[in-house]
Design a protein around this motif. Structure first.
Motif, short mmCIF file in Angstrom:
data_model
loop_
_atom_site.label_atom_id
_atom_site.label_comp_id
_atom_site.label_asym_id
_atom_site.label_seq_id
_atom_site.Cartn_x
_atom_site.Cartn_y
_atom_site.Cartn_z
N ARG A 123 42.21 -1.53 20.79
CA ARG A 123 42.02 -0.18 20.24
C ARG A 123 43.29 0.32 19.58
O ARG A 123 43.25 0.93 18.51
CB ARG A 123 41.59 0.79 21.33
CG ARG A 123 40.18 0.57 21.78
CD ARG A 123 39.77 1.60 22.80
NE ARG A 123 38.49 1.24 23.37
CZ ARG A 123 38.10 1.56 24.56
NH1 ARG A 123 38.87 2.27 25.35
NH2 ARG A 123 36.91 1.20 25.00
N GLY A 124 44.42 0.07 20.22
CA GLY A 124 45.71 0.48 19.64
C GLY A 124 45.98 -0.25 18.34
O GLY A 124 46.49 0.34 17.38
N PHE A 125 45.64 -1.52 18.30
CA PHE A 125 45.84 -2.28 17.07
C PHE A 125 44.96 -1.75 15.95
O PHE A 125 45.41 -1.58 14.82
CB PHE A 125 45.57 -3.78 17.30
CG PHE A 125 45.61 -4.57 16.03
CD1 PHE A 125 46.82 -4.88 15.44
CD2 PHE A 125 44.43 -4.99 15.42
CE1 PHE A 125 46.86 -5.59 14.24
CE2 PHE A 125 44.47 -5.69 14.25
CZ PHE A 125 45.69 -5.99 13.65
N LEU A 126 43.68 -1.49 16.24
CA LEU A 126 42.78 -0.95 15.23
C LEU A 126 43.24 0.40 14.72
O LEU A 126 43.07 0.71 13.54
CB LEU A 126 41.35 -0.87 15.76
CG LEU A 126 40.66 -2.20 16.03
CD1 LEU A 126 39.27 -1.97 16.61
CD2 LEU A 126 40.59 -3.06 14.79
N ALA A 127 43.85 1.21 15.60
CA ALA A 127 44.37 2.51 15.17
C ALA A 127 45.50 2.33 14.17
O ALA A 127 45.63 3.12 13.23
CB ALA A 127 44.84 3.30 16.38
N THR A 128 46.32 1.29 14.35
CA THR A 128 47.41 1.06 13.38
C THR A 128 46.86 0.60 12.04
O THR A 128 47.48 0.85 11.00
CB THR A 128 48.42 0.01 13.89
OG1 THR A 128 47.75 -1.25 14.06
CG2 THR A 128 49.04 0.43 15.20
N LEU A 129 45.70 -0.05 12.02
CA LEU A 129 45.10 -0.47 10.74
C LEU A 129 44.60 0.75 9.95
O LEU A 129 44.64 0.74 8.73
CB LEU A 129 43.92 -1.41 10.99
CG LEU A 129 44.24 -2.82 11.45
CD1 LEU A 129 42.95 -3.61 11.64
CD2 LEU A 129 45.16 -3.52 10.49
N ARG A 130 44.12 1.76 10.65
CA ARG A 130 43.60 2.94 9.98
C ARG A 130 44.70 3.79 9.38
O ARG A 130 44.47 4.54 8.45
CB ARG A 130 42.78 3.79 10.96
CG ARG A 130 41.48 3.13 11.31
CD ARG A 130 40.61 4.04 12.16
NE ARG A 130 39.80 3.21 13.01
CZ ARG A 130 39.90 3.16 14.34
NH1 ARG A 130 40.74 3.96 14.96
NH2 ARG A 130 39.14 2.37 15.04
N ASP A 131 45.88 3.70 9.95
CA ASP A 131 47.00 4.55 9.48
C ASP A 131 47.54 4.10 8.16
O ASP A 131 47.41 3.10 7.64
CB ASP A 131 48.14 4.56 10.51
CG ASP A 131 47.70 5.23 11.80
OD1 ASP A 131 46.72 5.99 11.75
OD2 ASP A 131 48.35 5.01 12.83
#
Length: 126
Positions: free
Chosen positions: A118-126
């Motif tokens: 989830r943390g990794f996916l959040a960095t992709l959205r940023d």
């Protein structure tokens, strides 16, 4: 660095590039089971980024099925041992293996200071 198959889902390709940058060996980032699922289009997270439950379920299910089948062929087949005992033993073996492997993946992720999926996916959205 190994090449990343263009057949993998885009999120998986991004995760593998990130793990390459972090110096994680490809064998840890992309085991055979996961590579096979990714080629089929299943975006299951790499085990080192996956959550505890996902790792416990995937590793435990695979090991439990393999172990149960192997025990049937090597020991149970043709014996008078009850089938429910084999199934219970396979379930227990799979659960224990899954829990141990999930704990190992969490420990490796924490020691390398990697985010969870989830943390990794959040960095992709940023």
């Amino acid at each position: 660095m190994n090449e990343i198959s263009p057949r993998y889902p885009a999120r998986i390709q991004a995760a593998l590039r990130y793990l390459d940058q972090q110096g994680l060996p490809r064998a840890q980032a992309a085991p055979l089971l996961h590579r096979t699922l990714w080629r089929l289009g299943v975006a299951l997270p790499p085990p080192i980024l996956a959550g505890f439950g996902v790792n416990a379920l995937m590793q435990g299910l695979l090991f439990g099925l393999f172990w149960t089948g192997l025990m049937w062929v090597l020991i149970w087949q043709g014996s008078e041992r009850p089938l429910p005992l084999l199934l219970a033993a396979g379930l227990l073996a799979g659960a224990l293996f899954g829990l141990v492997m999930a704990a190992l993946m969490r420990s490796l992720r924490n020691s390398r200071k990697l985010p969870d999926w989830r943390g990794f996916l959040a960095t992709l959205r940023d």
